[in-house]
Design an enzyme around this catalytic site. Structure first.
Site, short mmCIF file in Angstrom:
data_model
loop_
_atom_site.label_atom_id
_atom_site.label_comp_id
_atom_site.label_asym_id
_atom_site.label_seq_id
_atom_site.Cartn_x
_atom_site.Cartn_y
_atom_site.Cartn_z
N CYS A 1 -0.39 4.14 2.54
CA CYS A 1 -0.58 3.93 4.05
C CYS A 1 -0.22 2.48 4.57
O CYS A 1 0.84 2.07 4.47
CB CYS A 1 -1.82 4.43 4.66
SG CYS A 1 -3.37 4.01 3.74
N SER A 2 -1.36 1.78 4.84
CA SER A 2 -1.11 0.40 5.25
C SER A 2 -2.43 -0.49 4.99
O SER A 2 -2.60 -1.47 5.60
CB SER A 2 -0.80 0.36 6.90
OG SER A 2 -2.08 0.93 7.45
N CYS A 3 -3.15 -0.19 4.04
CA CYS A 3 -4.21 -1.24 3.65
C CYS A 3 -3.65 -2.44 3.30
O CYS A 3 -2.81 -3.01 2.66
CB CYS A 3 -5.15 -0.40 2.06
SG CYS A 3 -5.57 1.12 2.31
N CYS B 1 0.90 -1.07 -0.02
CA CYS B 1 -0.01 0.01 -0.04
C CYS B 1 0.78 1.40 0.03
O CYS B 1 1.69 1.25 1.00
CB CYS B 1 -0.77 0.08 1.31
SG CYS B 1 -1.73 1.65 1.26
FE FE Z 1 -3.76 2.42 2.19
#
Ligand code: FE
Length: 203
Positions: free
Chosen positions: A108-110, A105
């Site tokens: 961010c951190s999906c 991602c």
């Molecule tokens: Fe994300």
């Protein structure tokens, strides 16, 4: 551009707020930090990725399920009971002899929580998010995955809209294994694309 519920600055602020809350709870004796660590470890390494491993093992064992997974991963995965937040729009990407898939991602951190649990720390690190796109082959080598030069690498950018699950190649020498035994060979990293499924000999 894909739609994200949060950007970097907000993610950092959220992390800071979580840390502050955790500190208060610990200081007041309301939670035991070791218990918090144990819970995080459970969701990062045990419960979460074991769900995905079952999905992969079924895809290896059952061609009809693999086809359903390729057509509509969300529905196929939900049929095994794995659904919920951050897993509403799943796409399964299959490694083949000619193509290796890697998930990141970039913003961010999906991450697909219902099948993989919580993302590892490195998945959220700026270095991984930038380099996975720019130099995936080098990143993979650092994870111990060395691919033939003619293997194409496809990098998939997770978003709030779509979460990817890599279906690693089925290891050789696993013809006689049932789904439960196959699932034992499926690592978390292999479902992000940063690893390969384990050989039954090695494990
Ligand atoms: Fe994300």
């Amino acid at each position: 551009m894909h739609d994200h519920p949060h950007g970097d600055s907000e993610l950092d602020e959220m992390t800071a707020r979580v840390r502050a809350l955790e500190t208060i709870l610990v200081d007041k004796g309301l939670v035991d930090p070791a218990a918090v660590d144990a819970i995080i470890d459970t969701y990062e390494n045990k419960v979460g990725p074991r769900n995905g491993a079952q999905v992969v093992a079924r895809a290896w064992s059952d061609p009809a399920f693999a086809e359903a997974l390729a057509q509509d991963a969300t529905t196929a995965i939900a049929s095994m009971g794995f659904e919920g937040r951050q897993g509403e729009h799943m796409v399964a990407v299959f490694n083949t002899e000619t193509t290796h898939n890697l998930v990141v991602c970039t913003l961010c951190s999906c991450y697909p929580w219902p099948v993989l649990g919580l993302p590892p720390v490195w998945y959220k690190a700026p270095a991984y998010r930038a380099r996975a796109v720019r130099e995936p082959r080098a990143v993979l080598a650092e994870f111990g995955v060395t691919l033939p030069e003619d293997t194409a690498i496809r990098v998939w950018d997770s978003t709030a809209e779509v979460r990817y699950l890599v279906i690693p190649a089925r290891p050789e020498g696993t013809e006689g294994l049932d789904e439960a035994a196959l699932a034992e060979l499926v690592t978390r990293d292999s479902m992000i694309g940063c690893g390969q499924a384990k050989s039954p000999v090695a494990s």
